[in-house]
Design a protein around this motif. Structure first.
Motif, short mmCIF file in Angstrom:
data_model
loop_
_atom_site.label_atom_id
_atom_site.label_comp_id
_atom_site.label_asym_id
_atom_site.label_seq_id
_atom_site.Cartn_x
_atom_site.Cartn_y
_atom_site.Cartn_z
N UNK A 177 0.82 -1.22 0.00
CA UNK A 177 0.00 0.00 0.00
C UNK A 177 0.85 1.27 0.00
N UNK A 178 2.02 1.22 0.64
CA UNK A 178 2.89 2.40 0.68
C UNK A 178 3.38 2.75 -0.72
N UNK A 179 3.73 1.73 -1.49
CA UNK A 179 4.15 1.95 -2.88
C UNK A 179 3.03 2.62 -3.67
N UNK A 180 1.83 2.08 -3.54
CA UNK A 180 0.69 2.64 -4.29
C UNK A 180 0.40 4.08 -3.88
N UNK A 181 0.50 4.36 -2.59
CA UNK A 181 0.26 5.72 -2.12
C UNK A 181 1.30 6.68 -2.70
N UNK A 182 2.54 6.22 -2.79
CA UNK A 182 3.61 7.06 -3.37
C UNK A 182 3.32 7.37 -4.83
N UNK A 183 2.90 6.36 -5.57
CA UNK A 183 2.62 6.54 -6.99
C UNK A 183 1.37 7.39 -7.20
N UNK A 184 0.38 7.21 -6.34
CA UNK A 184 -0.83 8.04 -6.42
C UNK A 184 -0.49 9.51 -6.20
N UNK A 211 -8.71 -0.09 1.15
CA UNK A 211 -7.72 0.69 1.89
C UNK A 211 -8.14 2.17 1.87
N UNK A 212 -8.42 2.70 3.03
CA UNK A 212 -8.94 4.06 3.15
C UNK A 212 -7.96 5.10 2.58
N UNK A 213 -6.68 4.90 2.80
CA UNK A 213 -5.69 5.88 2.35
C UNK A 213 -5.56 5.86 0.82
N UNK A 214 -5.60 4.67 0.24
CA UNK A 214 -5.54 4.55 -1.21
C UNK A 214 -6.79 5.16 -1.84
N UNK A 215 -7.94 4.92 -1.21
CA UNK A 215 -9.17 5.54 -1.70
C UNK A 215 -9.07 7.05 -1.72
N UNK A 216 -8.52 7.63 -0.65
CA UNK A 216 -8.34 9.09 -0.60
C UNK A 216 -7.40 9.56 -1.70
N UNK A 217 -6.35 8.76 -1.96
CA UNK A 217 -5.41 9.11 -3.03
C UNK A 217 -6.07 9.12 -4.39
N UNK A 219 -9.31 9.65 -4.95
CA UNK A 219 -10.19 10.83 -4.95
C UNK A 219 -9.38 12.08 -5.31
N UNK A 220 -8.18 12.16 -4.75
CA UNK A 220 -7.32 13.33 -4.98
C UNK A 220 -6.91 13.43 -6.45
N UNK A 221 -6.55 12.29 -7.05
CA UNK A 221 -6.15 12.30 -8.47
C UNK A 221 -7.30 12.80 -9.34
N UNK A 222 -8.48 12.22 -9.15
CA UNK A 222 -9.62 12.60 -9.99
C UNK A 222 -9.99 14.08 -9.79
N UNK A 223 -9.88 14.56 -8.56
CA UNK A 223 -10.22 15.97 -8.32
C UNK A 223 -9.19 16.90 -8.97
N UNK A 224 -7.90 16.53 -8.89
CA UNK A 224 -6.85 17.36 -9.51
C UNK A 224 -7.00 17.37 -11.04
N UNK A 225 -7.55 16.29 -11.58
CA UNK A 225 -7.78 16.21 -13.03
C UNK A 225 -9.16 16.75 -13.41
N UNK A 226 -9.85 17.37 -12.42
CA UNK A 226 -11.16 18.02 -12.64
C UNK A 226 -12.25 17.01 -13.02
N UNK A 227 -12.09 15.77 -12.59
CA UNK A 227 -13.11 14.74 -12.82
C UNK A 227 -13.82 14.49 -11.48
N UNK A 228 -14.64 15.48 -11.09
CA UNK A 228 -15.28 15.40 -9.77
C UNK A 228 -16.25 14.23 -9.68
N UNK A 229 -16.90 13.89 -10.79
CA UNK A 229 -17.88 12.79 -10.78
C UNK A 229 -17.21 11.48 -10.36
N UNK A 230 -16.04 11.19 -10.95
CA UNK A 230 -15.35 9.95 -10.61
C UNK A 230 -14.80 10.00 -9.18
N UNK A 231 -14.35 11.20 -8.77
CA UNK A 231 -13.86 11.35 -7.39
C UNK A 231 -14.96 11.01 -6.40
N UNK A 232 -16.18 11.47 -6.70
CA UNK A 232 -17.30 11.21 -5.79
C UNK A 232 -17.68 9.73 -5.77
#
Length: 685
Positions: A177-184, A211-217, A219-232
């Protein structure tokens, strides 16, 4: 434990451990210093404790002292502890010294140490050393690969970090999970939607979706890419959420301009019993400011403090633009007081925000005081102060600041010269402007852009060099902007140059056909030259194109309330008192020989009605209202959306003298400071 503190009583040993466990490191150090020959274990305990309490310099100094004076030979655990301290300190020189010790004491192939050294080099910005160490390690595990990915992230080499991740997928161990969080985190920085979706698929295929932390990551990617629908969708699908998860989705909606949904989610957080932290409040405050909900941002700031959550430097940096945007000097002073009481004064971002806030709220003196007290000034701070003096019409001070900036070793940029040229324009410093403009490329290697050329046209036009300004426009190597032609048109209006005014005006009506100001300026020129046929043509053109003049609007803050006045709108407090005061002011002015400037009234009405029209100008109403509610010794600060007219300028100047008060009016171009019957602009605006 007898090996920790040899020949010491058991009570002494217990006290040392107790101090370490309670975080009382100074007391623990006093006991430690009484040990004649500290061993590796006790040394490691104290060094680790220093690092955990964010005191890496103490860790390193203790290590160096033990090596030099006690001749202590470290083992791999002690070296691991000091490597972590060095990573926290981010000192490249110390990092290389520690690595040298690792090799010297025979731990070159130690995997945990190697992993820690890679991370240390990454945090010190030495990515080449991190990569070389990675390549030399005979054995690599998932932590090794993850440490290298994080190193590239810390060095802001995001694409290279993704490259390491792709290589890891092919030849490395199974991801955690740490690797995935870094890449996210890297994908979020790059705003790489494609890679983000790939990671999302990998997460689902490999069972990381809970994994709650990966889920948050994600959400963050989709929001930064302006894809709020997918983030939600990701957020709603998370089985467990902490406050960080909620904060990420709040930021997603705020960032993408859907503040109403962010507000609904924020309310739901409170209903669901989520413990709000400073990041939660900061997200709402910054979201409100970014989306123009200034008053709501200030409400959130007050509620944040009422809730017991202490604002931090991010809060202050977010809320200051709210006071600046509202031009609320009272609110700004309250924020300044909070900054002072809570020791945020040395934060360069906050200090610069205060400089800008005071300047935009009309208090240039306090703005300069804050600037002078800044312990460190970067290019943004200098530019802010230069631009502040420029918009207050202090051209000579703008140039003085520019010289001091150069002396301090700061190299000017394009923003610096925009401020300098604007300051020269408002103060008619034509020769200085010419010198500054030519020095951009000659001395600093900066190519003037269209705005710099427009500023030079403004300098020449304001000073009456209209023919030179016209030639300058014709010879510009870039396409002249509406600002350049507008500066020439305004100069022609001031100096009554009908011929050039007509040329500039016709160009503007062609390239900027929806700007009512261009029509009105050209109309003023024709009316002033008694060219009524041309004036009538402009009126008809405005009607045909549906062009309407933006109504004049002024506002003033009295105590904690902002009062707004719109030209022609009589629905305001103390209407009769305000008009009575203005009528009496007119009477006094006539006694002293002042005649109203009715030429600026374009309506087809008689002279008396024109005077009544002038009385309804919003800036006069705001100033009169402020005078009637004036506290002793207070400066009146009025803000207007359009340029102040000549008649209002004269009337306000008279009021400042007759009442004995300082009046500041900020129009759409600059600040006017009225005192003792004169204005800081010297009637050149």
């Amino acid at each position: 434990m007898n090996q920790i503190l040899p020949k010491m009583p058991a009570s002494f040993i217990g006290q040392f451990k107790s101090y370490l466990n309670c975080g009382q490191l100074n007391q623990a150090r006093n006991l430690f210093d009484k040990i004649p020959n500290p061993n590796i274990y006790s040394s490691t305990l104290l060094i680790s404790a220093y690092t955990k309490q964010n005191r890496p310099l103490d860790s390193i100094q203790l290590y160096q002292n033990l090596r030099k004076e006690k001749k202590l030979q470290p083992d791999n655990l002690l070296l691991l502890s000091i490597t972590k301290a060095c990573a926290l300190l981010s000192d490249p020189i110390k990092a290389k010294e520690i690595h040298k010790d690792v090799i010297g004491f025979g731990f070159k192939s130690d995997l945990p140490l190697g992993n820690a050294l890679i991370e240390m080099y990454g945090k010190c910005g030495l990515i080449s050393e991190a990569q070389q160490l990675f390549d030399e390690l005979p054995v690599k595990d998932v932590i090794t690969w993850t440490s290298l990915i994080l190193s590239y992230k810390n060095c802001k080499q995001f694409r290279e970090g993704l490259g390491v991740f792709r290589e890891m997928l092919i030849s490395g161990p199974k991801l955690n999970s740490v690797t995935l969080l870094s890449v996210l985190a890297i994908s979020s920085k790059l705003k790489s939607l494609k890679f983000g979706r790939e990671i999302h698929c990998f997460v689902i295929r490999n069972g990381f979706e809970d994994n709650m932390f990966i889920g948050s990551g994600l959400v963050d990617i989709y929001s930064k890419c302006l894809i709020t629908h997918d983030a939600r969708i990701v957020f709603d699908g998370m089985r467990s959420k902490d406050v960080v998860s909620w904060n990420v989705i709040l930021s997603a909606y705020s960032l993408n301009g859907d503040l109403d949904e962010a507000l609904r989610l924020f309310d739901k957080m409170k209903v669901d019993g989520v413990l709000l932290n400073s990041a939660s409040w900061n997200s709402m405050i910054s979201g409100c400011v970014q989306n123009g909900r200034i008053e709501r941002a200030l409400q959130f700031f007050a509620q944040m403090q009422d809730s017991g959550t202490k604002p931090n430097h991010i809060t202050i940096a977010s809320i200051l633009p709210a006071c600046t945007g509202m031009e609320s000097i009272r609110g700004g002073r309250e924020i300044h007081g909070y900054v002072y009481r809570n020791a945020f004064i040395k934060d360069i971002i906050i200090d610069t925000g205060l400089v800008l806030m005071y300047a935009k709220c009309g208090d240039l003196n306090t703005s300069r005081l804050v600037f002078d007290q800044m312990p460190r000034k970067d290019i943004i701070a200098w530019n802010t102060m230069i631009v502040a003096n420029s918009m207050h019409g202090c051209g000579k001070e703008t140039l003085t600041l520019f010289d001091k900036m150069i002396e301090s070793g700061i190299r000017p940029d394009a923003v610096t010269f925009s401020g300098v040229l604007s300051g020269c324009s408002h103060s008619q410093l034509v020769d200085k402007a010419r010198q500054s403009f030519s020095s951009m490329e000659r001395e600093y290697g900066l190519n003037p852009d269209a705005d710099h050329y427009a500023s030079m046209v403004d300098v020449l036009s304001r000073a009456g060099y209209l023919n030179e300004a016209y030639e300058f426009i014709q010879n510009m190597p870039v396409e002249p902007t509406p600002s350049a032609w507008g500066a020439l048109l305004n100069g022609c209006k001031v100096y009554k140059n009908t011929e050039l005014g007509k040329i500039a005006g016709e160009v503007l009506l062609d390239i900027e056909p929806q700007n009512p100001g261009n029509y009105l300026s050209l109309l003023n020129i024709f009316v002033g030259a008694k060219m009524y046929d041309d004036a009538s043509r402009i009126r008809m053109l405005m009607n045909d194109r549906g062009i309407r003049k933006e109504p004049g609007c002024s506002w003033v803050q009295i105590k904690n309330k902002v009062y707004t006045f719109v030209k022609g709108d009589d629905r305001f407090a103390m209407r009769n008192e305000v008009y009575g005061f203005l009528k009496e002011t007119r009477r006094k002015m006539r006694v002293e020989g002042y005649m109203p400037d009715t030429d600026i009234v374009l309506q087809d009405v008689d002279g008396e009605e024109k005077e009544e029209v002038l009385c309804s100008h919003s800036e006069k109403l705001a100033v009169a209202f402020a005078i009637l509610n004036l506290d002793r010794g207070e400066v009146i600060r009025v803000f207007k959306n359009l340029r102040i007219c000549g008649d209002c300028h004269g009337v306000i100047s008279f009021m400042a003298k007759s009442i004995g008060v300082c009046i500041t009016v900020r129009d759409s171009v600059r600040f006017h400071h009225f005192k003792d019957g004169s204005c800081s602009c010297k009637n050149l605006w």
